[in-house]
Design a protein around this motif. Structure first.
Motif, PDB file in Angstrom:
ATOM      1  N   ALA A 102      57.338 -12.062 -61.587  1.00 26.38           N
ATOM      2  CA  ALA A 102      57.823 -10.760 -62.753  1.00 26.38           C
ATOM      3  C   ALA A 102      56.969 -10.849 -64.230  1.00 26.38           C
ATOM      4  N   LEU A 103      57.617 -11.288 -64.422  1.00 28.88           N
ATOM      5  CA  LEU A 103      57.272 -11.759 -66.610  1.00 28.88           C
ATOM      6  C   LEU A 103      56.259 -12.239 -66.884  1.00 28.88           C
ATOM      7  N   LEU A 104      55.375 -13.243 -65.446  1.00 29.30           N
ATOM      8  CA  LEU A 104      54.210 -12.735 -65.462  1.00 29.30           C
ATOM      9  C   LEU A 104      53.376 -12.437 -65.993  1.00 29.30           C
ATOM     10  N   GLU A 105      53.341 -11.492 -64.852  1.00 27.27           N
ATOM     11  CA  GLU A 105      52.908 -10.101 -65.039  1.00 27.27           C
ATOM     12  C   GLU A 105      52.893  -9.236 -66.119  1.00 27.27           C
ATOM     13  N   THR A 106      54.537  -9.297 -66.232  1.00 28.72           N
ATOM     14  CA  THR A 106      54.205  -7.857 -67.718  1.00 28.72           C
ATOM     15  C   THR A 106      55.492  -8.724 -68.451  1.00 28.72           C
ATOM     16  N   PRO A 107      55.114  -9.876 -69.609  1.00 26.04           N
ATOM     17  CA  PRO A 107      56.232 -10.804 -70.141  1.00 26.04           C
ATOM     18  C   PRO A 107      57.254  -9.911 -71.237  1.00 26.04           C
ATOM     19  N   ARG A 108      58.252  -9.691 -70.859  1.00 28.83           N
ATOM     20  CA  ARG A 108      59.066  -9.086 -71.195  1.00 28.83           C
ATOM     21  C   ARG A 108      60.708  -9.289 -70.724  1.00 28.83           C
ATOM     22  N   THR A 109      61.546  -9.423 -71.786  1.00 25.68           N
ATOM     23  CA  THR A 109      62.996  -9.662 -71.570  1.00 25.68           C
ATOM     24  C   THR A 109      63.486  -8.918 -70.541  1.00 25.68           C
ATOM     25  N   PHE A 110      64.126  -9.591 -69.328  1.00 21.53           N
ATOM     26  CA  PHE A 110      64.320  -9.464 -68.002  1.00 21.53           C
ATOM     27  C   PHE A 110      66.153  -9.441 -67.993  1.00 21.53           C
ATOM     28  N   LYS A 111      66.809  -8.156 -67.782  1.00 25.58           N
ATOM     29  CA  LYS A 111      68.851  -8.605 -67.357  1.00 25.58           C
ATOM     30  C   LYS A 111      69.295  -7.635 -66.097  1.00 25.58           C
TER      31      LYS A 111
END
Length: 540
Positions: A102-111
């Motif tokens: 998912a970070l490849l698709e939308t490169p933002r922090t996940f928590k």
């Protein structure tokens, strides 16, 4: 801001300190440890495992994972820390696949506070606890996504997930900066390697035997000998008059030898007095003499693994000959003012214009040193003995001079014939000076016979200033009806080249083979001179 002091669950009952304060202290120490790990090496691969270990031991963030974007645009697991010592798995994630994809698709922090409640969690690695929080942060290089840093806190969330996420973002930023520096180092190293290889190819082309000018029989024999000796570490002594190209042969031997990738160090032994020559060759220690403020390597140490070219070896003093002999025999020496014995692996190439055999007989040169240097002698003939090479050498030198003057230079046929008629006591160096002088005097780059001027010596002294004749004429043949003298001394230095050839032909009854023997030439050489000097051969 929240008043943590009024929230009982935010206070550690064992220490009485605010949990947020304790976490901040923990993370500050961990951040310092991460920065130290990254500063130890610019090798990106070496530092990744160390960073993940620090996160586990110093920040209570376990099962750290770093995935990088590969050439196909997928995330490939590159490093992963496991407290149980499990190996890093081989795993890739496509864009949008799982939490990492998912970070490849939308490169933002996940928590997330509970990883098991995240619908995109695929558990393909089977190493993460579904009941614990999870943090994944993009690693950027500028605006480009280069990878993902993912970690899992060791304990359930106590309301401090944001602080931990901010810390992981800082670590990802440091990793990105380290990646940038490592990338620059790799690119610069690749550029230097490419430049080095290009320079090596250029040097091999410039100093290759095939690129050397001279196709006379004697020069082809010299090139063949030099090509054979280049394969081995044999000591070479190059003999010949000044200006015959001894250093060019030395260059070719080194750069076409197995040592060609290693240093090639040159020294003109006649350019330095004995005390400086010893320091220059062997080096010196600090305080060895006045002005020796630092220790310094000599030419032998600089040439270790490569070749050392000692020009004008016949000019060194008798005392220094003994010191040099020891180095050549033992391969070891001491610096000036030092006591430590230094061993080197150096191939020795020497050159001289002196008659060393006569110098040995007269006691000016050590006999044992002569035999040590004279393992493989190469004798370069003077230019006057290979007159057939002059046109080709002249064209080569004109191309070189033309590049320096940034224009095209051409040589007329009459000028070429005039060059071939000169004895060239200064050999190729004199020829180059003559052509450069003619090029300077030529307004349009065309060099005709009137621009070819020779400097003559008066009684062995300094060159006389040449006159500036309006026209230059070829020496005339003997007048009709007046027979040329047959008892002429062919070694008379006052004779021109044309007069010597004609006198030899007269003494030999105009038999060219006999005349060639009188002049110590080959039949081919005398035939070439007859043609270039415009000598009319008598028929009987």
């Amino acid at each position: 801001m929240l008043d943590h002091a009024k929230r009982p669950h935010d206070v550690n009952p064992h220490t009485g300190y605010c949990r947020s304060h304790e976490l901040n202290q923990l993370l500050i120490g961990a951040l310092y440890a991460v920065s130290r790990a990254l500063s130890r090496s610019l090798d990106f691969n070496d530092t990744l495992a160390e960073v993940l270990r620090v996160l586990h031991e110093e920040a209570d963030l376990t099962r750290g994972l770093i995935a990088v974007v590969d050439g196909e645009g997928q995330l490939a697991v590159h490093a992963m820390y496991s407290p149980d010592g499990d190996p890093t798995p081989t795993m890739r994630y496509r864009s949008g696949e799982g939490v990492l994809g998912a970070l490849l698709e939308t490169p933002r922090t996940f928590k997330t506070t509970h990883l098991g409640q995240e619908p995109r969690f695929l558990n393909r690695l089977e190493r993460y606890d579904r009941n614990l929080p999870f943090i994944a942060v993009p690693i950027r290089l500028g605006s480009d996504l280069k990878g993902v840093l993912a970690v899992q806190p060791m304990h359930p969330d106590e309301g401090l997930l944001d602080e931990r996420t901010q810390f992981v973002e800082m670590v990802a930023n440091l990793v990105g900066q380290n990646l940038r520096l490592a990338t620059e180092v790799i690119e610069e190293k690749s550029s230097l390697v490419a430049e080095r290889d290009s320079l090596r190819r250029q040097v091999r082309r410039e100093h290759g035997f095939d690129s050397m000018v001279g196709h006379s029989t004697v020069m082809r024999r010299i090139f063949d000998q030099a090509r054979m000796v280049a394969k081995w570490n044999t000591t070479v002594l190059i003999r010949g008059e000044t200006g015959t190209g001894k250093e060019l042969i030395a260059n070719a031997i080194h750069f076409n030898s197995p040592r060609g990738r290693n240093p090639f160090v040159r020294l003109n032994c006649a350019a330095l007095p004995e005390n400086l020559l010893e320091s220059e060759l062997f080096g010196h220690e600090r305080g060895a003499f006045t002005g020796a403020t630092d220790s310094r390597k000599g030419r032998f140490e600089q040439a270790d693994g490569g070749s050392l070219f000692l020009d004008e070896i016949g000019e060194i003093s008798g005392a220094f000959q003994a010191k040099l002999l020891r180095v050549l025999q033992e391969g070891e020496f001491e610096r000036v003012g030092g006591s430590k014995t230094i061993k080197v692996d150096v191939r020795i190439i020497t050159a001289t214009h002196r008659d060393l055999e006569t110098a040995v007989e007269e006691g000016d040169f050590r006999e044992d040193l002569f035999y040590r240097l004279n393992v493989m002698p190469l004798f370069l003939p003077p230019l006057r003995e290979r007159i057939e090479d002059i046109p080709e050498i002249a064209r080569h030198l004109l191309n070189k001079i033309g590049q320096e003057q940034q224009r095209k230079l051409t040589l007329s046929d009459m000028a070429t014939r005039r060059l071939a008629s000169h004895p060239w006591p200064g050999n190729v160096r004199e020829l180059e000076n003559c052509l450069e002088r003619a090029a300077v005097l030529s307004p349009d780059g065309q060099i005709d016979v009137d621009l070819i001027q020779f400097q003559t010596l008066r009684g062995g002294g300094r060159p006389m200033a040449p006159s500036m004749p309006s026209t230059m004429t070829t020496p005339s043949a003997p007048k009709p009806g007046v027979p040329p003298p047959t008892n002429v001394d062919l070694d008379d230095p006052t004779l021109s080249e044309r007069e010597r050839v004609i006198a030899a032909l007269e003494q030999a009854g105009w038999v060219q083979a006999k005349a060639a023997r009188l002049l110590n030439m080959t039949p081919r050489q005398i035939a070439y001179r007859i043609q270039t000097l415009n000598i009319e051969v008598k028929q009987f």
